[in-house]
Design an enzyme around this catalytic site. Sequence first.
Site, PDB file in Angstrom:
ATOM      1  N   ARG A 186       0.837  -1.218   0.000  1.00  0.00           N
ATOM      2  CA  ARG A 186       0.000   0.000   0.000  1.00  0.00           C
ATOM      3  C   ARG A 186       0.869   1.264   0.000  1.00  0.00           C
ATOM      4  O   ARG A 186       0.549   2.261   0.646  1.00  0.00           O
ATOM      5  CB  ARG A 186      -0.943   0.033   1.217  1.00  0.00           C
ATOM      6  CG  ARG A 186      -1.957  -1.072   1.255  1.00  0.00           C
ATOM      7  CD  ARG A 186      -2.932  -0.971   0.093  1.00  0.00           C
ATOM      8  NE  ARG A 186      -4.078  -1.829   0.286  1.00  0.00           N
ATOM      9  CZ  ARG A 186      -4.103  -3.127   0.019  1.00  0.00           C
ATOM     10  NH1 ARG A 186      -3.038  -3.720  -0.486  1.00  0.00           N
ATOM     11  NH2 ARG A 186      -5.197  -3.831   0.208  1.00  0.00           N
ATOM     12  N   SER A 236     -10.497  -0.598   3.621  1.00  0.00           N
ATOM     13  CA  SER A 236      -9.710  -0.721   4.858  1.00  0.00           C
ATOM     14  C   SER A 236      -9.257   0.661   5.294  1.00  0.00           C
ATOM     15  O   SER A 236      -8.657   1.392   4.502  1.00  0.00           O
ATOM     16  CB  SER A 236      -8.474  -1.585   4.625  1.00  0.00           C
ATOM     17  OG  SER A 236      -8.838  -2.855   4.163  1.00  0.00           O
ATOM     18  N   GLU A 268      -4.881   4.405   6.339  1.00  0.00           N
ATOM     19  CA  GLU A 268      -4.620   4.171   4.912  1.00  0.00           C
ATOM     20  C   GLU A 268      -5.094   5.327   4.022  1.00  0.00           C
ATOM     21  O   GLU A 268      -4.318   5.833   3.206  1.00  0.00           O
ATOM     22  CB  GLU A 268      -5.253   2.850   4.472  1.00  0.00           C
ATOM     23  CG  GLU A 268      -4.730   2.381   3.140  1.00  0.00           C
ATOM     24  CD  GLU A 268      -5.444   1.146   2.640  1.00  0.00           C
ATOM     25  OE1 GLU A 268      -6.492   1.303   1.990  1.00  0.00           O
ATOM     26  OE2 GLU A 268      -4.959   0.041   2.889  1.00  0.00           O
TER      27      GLU A 268
END
Length: 328
Positions: free
Chosen positions: A164, A232, A324
């Site tokens: 990520r 998420s 995130e």
Amino acid sequence: MDMISDFDLTGSNTMGLKSFARRAVIVDDPTILPALARESAASGLPLYFLGGGSNVVLRERLEAIVALMRIGGRKVARQTDTHSIVTAGAGENWHDFVAWTIAEDMPGLENLAGIPGTVGAAPIQNIGAYGAQLSDFFLSLEAYDLQGGVVRTFDAQDCRFGYRQSHFKTEPGRHVILSVTLALPRAWRPKRDYAGLDQLPEQISAREVLDHVVALRASKLPDWRVLGNAGSFFHNPVVSAEKAAEIAGAPRYPQPDGTMKLSAGWLIEQCGLKGFRLGPAGTYDRHALVLVNHGGATRTDIAALAAHIREKVRDRFDVELVQEPIEL
Ligand code: EPU
């Protein structure tokens, strides 16, 4: 250049957070970018680019020029002996692009089906799901350098992909991704070595895997059109093997360097926060890692909930959760 004042972004972010931009502009052609950069400098308003708005937390009032990325187009750039090379414009919808590659008999991206957002946003956080990530297929991208005023080509090394993570997260706002080129290997086998896909038969088509992935996602993750969310909300934390061993019962995934990745969703659930609500914000009742907007939430509501979750997880497990989605 058509600038819209006081543009309502509530429908342009998948969390559905109430947000207004001082000014907004639709970018469907890269040639307007130099003028846009000049306009930003002259007005003193920062320039923010938004794709599908699926990985952002927006402030209520953005004193900025928000550029809505809509550059389209997708094509087979060339065929090599081993790969199909495909290019798509940054504003293309990611899932539609994946479905197109499979309809055109170029399998490979099916495990990444159903991820909300645009093609141009995909490299920024190196999107991943079900044992695959964008960097597995990445060849190059073209980006406009707002500082240098030139179009640059980035190969995989330049992008410095991680979990990520990419170069574009370390220098936010500098480069505007215009198009992305992927290499899809002709030799194809279904990738089934991931929980939820391991029961699939060996003889299965890419289209069937795609349908299965979409159904699997729908069973776990809320549809943002129904319940606002950004997938998420935290990274899965990576800790030392010793630290992971202290947390009894935790799902753990060994990393190549000997560390362990833990499941943020599991840690949050253990704190009793699955389906938890704080004002109009909450965690999804079927997946604790997904923060949802029950209606009318703002960034302040989401920030309060995120802080509460981080504190509970820190107190109970001594693990630091990292957000995130990008804050704008
Ligand atoms: N779990 C719980 N409780 C929960 C949620 C999960 O105990 O409330 C446990 C599950 O039982 C499982 C483990 O946590 O043992 C992992 O859960 P899951 O398979 O749902 O995956 P994840 O780690 O939560 C990651 C990605 C997702 C991606 C899925 C599937 C991150 C931060 N998230 O989620 O990506 O779709 O794997 O590959 O890496 C996203 O980035 O926005 C995203 C949705």
